[in-house]
Design a protein around this motif. Structure first.
Motif, PDB file in Angstrom:
ATOM      1  N   ASN A  85     -62.769 -19.529 -36.944  1.00 15.91           N
ATOM      2  CA  ASN A  85     -63.775 -19.271 -35.904  1.00 15.91           C
ATOM      3  C   ASN A  85     -63.195 -19.501 -34.515  1.00 15.91           C
ATOM      4  O   ASN A  85     -63.468 -18.754 -33.582  1.00 15.91           O
ATOM      5  CB  ASN A  85     -64.998 -20.169 -36.111  1.00 15.91           C
ATOM      6  CG  ASN A  85     -65.744 -19.833 -37.388  1.00 15.91           C
ATOM      7  OD1 ASN A  85     -65.585 -18.757 -37.940  1.00 15.91           O
ATOM      8  ND2 ASN A  85     -66.525 -20.771 -37.881  1.00 15.91           N
ATOM      9  N   ARG A  88     -60.949 -16.645 -33.639  1.00 11.12           N
ATOM     10  CA  ARG A  88     -61.755 -15.454 -33.375  1.00 11.12           C
ATOM     11  C   ARG A  88     -62.374 -15.494 -31.988  1.00 11.12           C
ATOM     12  O   ARG A  88     -62.548 -14.467 -31.336  1.00 11.12           O
ATOM     13  CB  ARG A  88     -62.881 -15.342 -34.404  1.00 11.12           C
ATOM     14  CG  ARG A  88     -62.443 -14.758 -35.715  1.00 11.12           C
ATOM     15  CD  ARG A  88     -63.611 -14.772 -36.653  1.00 11.12           C
ATOM     16  NE  ARG A  88     -63.291 -14.125 -37.907  1.00 11.12           N
ATOM     17  CZ  ARG A  88     -64.032 -14.251 -39.002  1.00 11.12           C
ATOM     18  NH1 ARG A  88     -65.113 -15.000 -38.983  1.00 11.12           N
ATOM     19  NH2 ARG A  88     -63.685 -13.641 -40.105  1.00 11.12           N
ATOM     20  N   SER A  89     -62.732 -16.704 -31.535  1.00 12.33           N
ATOM     21  CA  SER A  89     -63.421 -16.800 -30.246  1.00 12.33           C
ATOM     22  C   SER A  89     -62.508 -16.360 -29.101  1.00 12.33           C
ATOM     23  O   SER A  89     -62.994 -16.051 -28.025  1.00 12.33           O
ATOM     24  CB  SER A  89     -63.921 -18.234 -30.025  1.00 12.33           C
ATOM     25  OG  SER A  89     -62.816 -19.093 -29.822  1.00 12.33           O
ATOM     26  N   PHE A  95     -67.469  -2.827 -31.402  1.00 12.04           N
ATOM     27  CA  PHE A  95     -67.703  -2.046 -32.610  1.00 12.04           C
ATOM     28  C   PHE A  95     -68.199  -0.644 -32.288  1.00 12.04           C
ATOM     29  O   PHE A  95     -68.794  -0.403 -31.235  1.00 12.04           O
ATOM     30  CB  PHE A  95     -68.763  -2.740 -33.477  1.00 12.04           C
ATOM     31  CG  PHE A  95     -68.356  -4.113 -33.936  1.00 12.04           C
ATOM     32  CD1 PHE A  95     -67.768  -4.301 -35.177  1.00 12.04           C
ATOM     33  CD2 PHE A  95     -68.585  -5.220 -33.136  1.00 12.04           C
ATOM     34  CE1 PHE A  95     -67.409  -5.560 -35.603  1.00 12.04           C
ATOM     35  CE2 PHE A  95     -68.225  -6.488 -33.555  1.00 12.04           C
ATOM     36  CZ  PHE A  95     -67.633  -6.664 -34.796  1.00 12.04           C
ATOM     37  N   PHE A 101     -76.998  -7.997 -29.981  1.00 12.38           N
ATOM     38  CA  PHE A 101     -78.063  -8.733 -30.644  1.00 12.38           C
ATOM     39  C   PHE A 101     -79.410  -8.205 -30.133  1.00 12.38           C
ATOM     40  O   PHE A 101     -79.726  -8.329 -28.949  1.00 12.38           O
ATOM     41  CB  PHE A 101     -77.902 -10.227 -30.420  1.00 12.38           C
ATOM     42  CG  PHE A 101     -76.558 -10.730 -30.888  1.00 12.38           C
ATOM     43  CD1 PHE A 101     -76.049 -10.343 -32.120  1.00 12.38           C
ATOM     44  CD2 PHE A 101     -75.794 -11.567 -30.097  1.00 12.38           C
ATOM     45  CE1 PHE A 101     -74.808 -10.772 -32.563  1.00 12.38           C
ATOM     46  CE2 PHE A 101     -74.552 -12.012 -30.529  1.00 12.38           C
ATOM     47  CZ  PHE A 101     -74.055 -11.610 -31.757  1.00 12.38           C
TER      48      PHE A 101
ATOM     49  N   ALA B 194     -70.709  -8.974 -35.744  1.00 14.57           N
ATOM     50  CA  ALA B 194     -70.432  -9.185 -34.324  1.00 14.57           C
ATOM     51  C   ALA B 194     -70.421 -10.679 -34.013  1.00 14.57           C
ATOM     52  O   ALA B 194     -69.578 -11.168 -33.259  1.00 14.57           O
ATOM     53  CB  ALA B 194     -71.477  -8.475 -33.469  1.00 14.57           C
ATOM     54  N   SER B 195     -71.345 -11.406 -34.620  1.00 12.67           N
ATOM     55  CA  SER B 195     -71.432 -12.838 -34.381  1.00 12.67           C
ATOM     56  C   SER B 195     -70.204 -13.560 -34.931  1.00 12.67           C
ATOM     57  O   SER B 195     -69.626 -14.425 -34.273  1.00 12.67           O
ATOM     58  CB  SER B 195     -72.716 -13.366 -35.021  1.00 12.67           C
ATOM     59  OG  SER B 195     -72.750 -14.756 -35.003  1.00 12.67           O
ATOM     60  N   HIS B 196     -69.796 -13.185 -36.152  1.00  8.64           N
ATOM     61  CA  HIS B 196     -68.592 -13.797 -36.738  1.00  8.64           C
ATOM     62  C   HIS B 196     -67.365 -13.483 -35.886  1.00  8.64           C
ATOM     63  O   HIS B 196     -66.517 -14.341 -35.666  1.00  8.64           O
ATOM     64  CB  HIS B 196     -68.377 -13.296 -38.167  1.00  8.64           C
ATOM     65  CG  HIS B 196     -69.401 -13.816 -39.120  1.00  8.64           C
ATOM     66  ND1 HIS B 196     -69.853 -13.100 -40.202  1.00  8.64           N
ATOM     67  CD2 HIS B 196     -70.087 -14.971 -39.145  1.00  8.64           C
ATOM     68  CE1 HIS B 196     -70.766 -13.797 -40.845  1.00  8.64           C
ATOM     69  NE2 HIS B 196     -70.938 -14.939 -40.223  1.00  8.64           N
ATOM     70  N   ALA B 197     -67.292 -12.225 -35.403  1.00 10.52           N
ATOM     71  CA  ALA B 197     -66.138 -11.833 -34.604  1.00 10.52           C
ATOM     72  C   ALA B 197     -66.064 -12.641 -33.311  1.00 10.52           C
ATOM     73  O   ALA B 197     -64.984 -12.868 -32.771  1.00 10.52           O
ATOM     74  CB  ALA B 197     -66.191 -10.339 -34.284  1.00 10.52           C
ATOM     75  N   MET B 198     -67.226 -13.092 -32.811  1.00 12.22           N
ATOM     76  CA  MET B 198     -67.211 -13.909 -31.593  1.00 12.22           C
ATOM     77  C   MET B 198     -66.762 -15.330 -31.878  1.00 12.22           C
ATOM     78  O   MET B 198     -66.429 -16.083 -30.961  1.00 12.22           O
ATOM     79  CB  MET B 198     -68.616 -13.960 -30.970  1.00 12.22           C
ATOM     80  CG  MET B 198     -69.007 -12.683 -30.252  1.00 12.22           C
ATOM     81  SD  MET B 198     -70.729 -12.745 -29.726  1.00 12.22           S
ATOM     82  CE  MET B 198     -70.612 -13.804 -28.298  1.00 12.22           C
ATOM     83  N   GLY B 199     -66.807 -15.719 -33.156  1.00 10.36           N
ATOM     84  CA  GLY B 199     -66.369 -17.054 -33.522  1.00 10.36           C
ATOM     85  C   GLY B 199     -67.498 -17.962 -33.992  1.00 10.36           C
ATOM     86  O   GLY B 199     -67.309 -19.159 -34.160  1.00 10.36           O
ATOM     87  N   PHE B 200     -68.684 -17.382 -34.203  1.00 15.80           N
ATOM     88  CA  PHE B 200     -69.792 -18.193 -34.719  1.00 15.80           C
ATOM     89  C   PHE B 200     -69.628 -18.406 -36.217  1.00 15.80           C
ATOM     90  O   PHE B 200     -69.210 -17.503 -36.931  1.00 15.80           O
ATOM     91  CB  PHE B 200     -71.142 -17.505 -34.443  1.00 15.80           C
ATOM     92  CG  PHE B 200     -71.585 -17.615 -33.019  1.00 15.80           C
ATOM     93  CD1 PHE B 200     -72.087 -18.813 -32.537  1.00 15.80           C
ATOM     94  CD2 PHE B 200     -71.498 -16.535 -32.161  1.00 15.80           C
ATOM     95  CE1 PHE B 200     -72.501 -18.926 -31.219  1.00 15.80           C
ATOM     96  CE2 PHE B 200     -71.900 -16.635 -30.838  1.00 15.80           C
ATOM     97  CZ  PHE B 200     -72.406 -17.842 -30.363  1.00 15.80           C
ATOM     98  N   SER B 201     -69.981 -19.595 -36.669  1.00 13.87           N
ATOM     99  CA  SER B 201     -69.916 -19.897 -38.098  1.00 13.87           C
ATOM    100  C   SER B 201     -71.077 -19.215 -38.815  1.00 13.87           C
ATOM    101  O   SER B 201     -71.963 -18.649 -38.186  1.00 13.87           O
ATOM    102  CB  SER B 201     -70.003 -21.403 -38.319  1.00 13.87           C
ATOM    103  OG  SER B 201     -71.302 -21.854 -37.979  1.00 13.87           O
ATOM    104  N   GLU B 204     -74.358 -20.925 -37.752  1.00 16.80           N
ATOM    105  CA  GLU B 204     -74.731 -20.571 -36.370  1.00 16.80           C
ATOM    106  C   GLU B 204     -75.224 -19.126 -36.307  1.00 16.80           C
ATOM    107  O   GLU B 204     -76.165 -18.812 -35.585  1.00 16.80           O
ATOM    108  CB  GLU B 204     -73.526 -20.740 -35.444  1.00 16.80           C
ATOM    109  CG  GLU B 204     -73.159 -22.188 -35.174  1.00 16.80           C
ATOM    110  CD  GLU B 204     -71.780 -22.346 -34.538  1.00 16.80           C
ATOM    111  OE1 GLU B 204     -71.569 -23.323 -33.822  1.00 16.80           O
ATOM    112  OE2 GLU B 204     -70.895 -21.483 -34.772  1.00 16.80           O
ATOM    113  N   HIS B 208     -78.793 -18.344 -34.833  1.00 18.05           N
ATOM    114  CA  HIS B 208     -78.940 -17.702 -33.525  1.00 18.05           C
ATOM    115  C   HIS B 208     -79.158 -16.196 -33.607  1.00 18.05           C
ATOM    116  O   HIS B 208     -79.720 -15.600 -32.704  1.00 18.05           O
ATOM    117  CB  HIS B 208     -77.702 -17.965 -32.661  1.00 18.05           C
ATOM    118  CG  HIS B 208     -77.455 -19.407 -32.389  1.00 18.05           C
ATOM    119  ND1 HIS B 208     -78.432 -20.243 -31.898  1.00 18.05           N
ATOM    120  CD2 HIS B 208     -76.350 -20.182 -32.557  1.00 18.05           C
ATOM    121  CE1 HIS B 208     -77.938 -21.462 -31.766  1.00 18.05           C
ATOM    122  NE2 HIS B 208     -76.686 -21.448 -32.169  1.00 18.05           N
TER     123      HIS B 208
END
Lengths: 252, 298
Positions: A85, A88-89, A95, A101, B194-201, B204, B208
């Motif tokens: 993670n 990745r951040s 995409f 979101f 998209a959330s995983h790619a941002m680094g969210f577990s 999370e 969120h």
């Protein structure tokens, strides 16, 4: 440093081999475009970079380090999810279908990463998010929900969202393929500006004009291998391989 | 045939611009009138029966509507509904997430839970919790087969009210799990990606990104379940918990005014259902943030 190196990368989906030994390097600050017919493995390769897909064998190094695996004695071991993670951040991803979101405004989408992951104070995150949205030409759309934005606007918000994490590397997975033709330009313009700023980028795309204009290196993929790679003008104007010629004759 | 050869009809002789400027007459619909008369007649007949049949015992209804025992029962019903729904939601969320886990064991456990609690009648589960003390006279913490460290008398720690809550809540959890799962699956996979790619577990991402968007899918059936639960709580009478229906029963067991007291209970149930329906509409509105229909209106 954010160079990306692929060493003999293989990937199979339950017996179907989609990547058959990829060797390729993207230098820090370079823009690399992956082109090729659908099903050639280019999106899969891109998704292996930030470990959205696992690799079956081979190594991918980003800034000299693997993502998703660690060396353990003389073998590889799966990395801790927390480390994945964290890596990745620092890698932005955009995409084909935007994936903003849906329950958040444009501003909230762009603020979310810094606030929740980097623990940036809300006021500062908001100021930065507004700045980023202005940079992609959407200063007047901060309060809009994704459903209220056009495809091109959504994709620009998505780019701003990825940039909000201050990435070292940006991955683009067919960022303009879902857009109406007249909206493609506005997204490509943002990407060109990003390239000029020296961002390291890997772009899976069908936009040959963009590849020729912006890319430092183009790789043509087909059937899970890189058929040829090199200078964009060479590859696109004077392809050496039959498969590249056949593909380019259809898309140009 | 050319235009000039068309026969001149009655309408063709009118000045259409002039006609169109006047309001259009409403065509009479006799069927609607007949339906209205019939419905009105039935309503009158119903009202006549309700007013004139002394069996309804309206004075008795009025006398017991605010009786302290009825109000106490009402409070118990509200408590049972609230706690059982909260329990059901929490269990439902956990079971739904387990059911969608990568881990086959967790998936299996979740599947077994749903299979068991949907597979046996709620009434039986309720009785089971009521009689749990027969099966486990004491409960405590200790080493299986070895000494107990702490021990309680089951009847002391599991009063009938708690047994009722467990019966309702555990069962509700199984149904809620499927509702929550449908909601979570209704959020496009790209959102999580998209959330995983941002680094969210994973957690999370659920918290969120996925759950807030699943809410608008989950809420209508949850509202439905809550309204249903309000009335299902009346099953606790089989283990003797003093809810609204039980207390109404206790009263008519002595004064034999069954119908009026059942009306008293029904009036309260219907009032609460009405309130819940209104709350549901408000809550759903709140969670419809960013959805397309609302966006188009804006």
């Amino acid at each position: 440093m954010s160079e990306v190196q692929f060493f003999n990368v293989h990937k199979d989906f339950s017996g179907m081999e989609v990547l058959k030994g990829i060797n390729f390097t993207v230098e820090s600050g370079q823009v690399a475009c992956l082109i090729g017919p659908s099903g050639s493995g280019k999106s899969t390769l891109l998704r292996c970079v930030n470990h959205l897909e696992t690799t079956s064998s081979g190594t991918i190094l980003v800034g000299g380090r693997m993502i998703g695996y660690e060396v353990h004695g003389d073998r590889l071991i799966q990395a801790h999810q927390k480390d994945i993670n964290k890596r990745r951040s620092r890698i932005g991803m955009v995409f084909q279908s935007f994936n903003l979101f849906g329950h958040m405004t444009a501003l909230e989408n762009v603020m979310m990463g810094p606030v929740k992951l980097l623990k940036v104070p809300k006021a500062r995150a908001e100021a930065e998010a507004r700045e980023l949205l202005a940079k992609v030409g959407l200063a007047d759309r901060t309060g809009h929900y994704p459903a209220q934005l056009s495809g091109g606007q959504q994709q620009r918000v998505a780019i701003a969202r990825a940039l909000s994490m201050k990435p070292d590397l940006m991955l683009f997975d067919e960022p303009t393929s879902a857009l109406d033709p007249e909206l493609v330009g506005e997204v490509l313009d943002v990407m060109k500006a990003l390239a000029r700023d020296g961002m390291t980028m890997i772009v899976v795309t069908h936009e040959m004009g963009f590849a020729r204009e912006v890319a430092d290196v183009v790789a043509f993929m087909d059937g899970g291998v890189i058929v040829e790679a090199g200078d964009p003008n060479e590859i696109i104007s004077r392809p050496q391989h039959e498969r590249t010629k056949a593909f380019l004759s259809k898309v140009l | 045939m050319t235009v000039s050869e068309l026969p001149i009809t009655a309408e063709a002789r009118h000045d259409f611009a002039d006609l169109a400027s006047r309001p259009v007459l409403k065509r009479k619909r006799p069927g609607q009138l007949i339906a209205m008369v019939l419905v009105g007649l039935f309503a009158l007949m119903g009202a006549y029966v309700i007013v004139t049949n002394p069996g309804f015992g309206w004075p008795t209804v009025a006398k017991y509507l605010f009786d302290i025992r009825i109000l106490n029962g009402l409070l118990t019903t509200i408590e049972l509904t609230t706690i059982a729904m909260v329990l059901g939601l929490v269990i439902g969320l956990v079971i739904a997430v387990m059911r969608m886990s990568d881990n086959a064991l967790l998936r299996g456990v979740a599947g077994a839970y749903i299979w068991f609690f949907r597979g046996t009648p709620l009434m039986v589960q309720m009785l089971f919790w009521g009689f749990a003390a027969v099966l486990f006279p004491t409960i405590g913490i200790g080493i299986p087969g070895g000494p107990m460290l702490v021990e309680w008398n089951t009847n002391d720690v599991l009063p009938l009210f708690v047994a009722g809550i467990l019966g309702l809540g555990l069962n509700e959890g199984a149904y809620m799990a499927e509702i929550v799962r449908a909601g979570l699956m209704g959020v496009p996979a790209g959102q999580s990606e998209a959330s995983h790619a941002m680094g969210f577990s994973r957690m999370e991402t659920l918290r969120h990104v996925v759950i807030p968007q699943a809410m608008k899918i989950i809420l209508p059936p949850v509202g439905n379940e809550t309204i249903s639960m309000l009335k299902t709580t009346s099953l606790v009478i089989v283990i003797g918990v003093g809810d609204l229906l039980y207390n109404a029963q206790q009263i008519y067991a002595r004064n034999l005014q069954q119908i009026p007291l059942l009306i008293v209970a029904s009036l309260w149930y219907i009032l609460l259902t009405t309130i819940l329906s209104l709350v549901q509409a408000r809550v759903e509105k709140r969670y419809s943030r960013g959805n397309t229909i609302q966006a188009r209106k804006a």
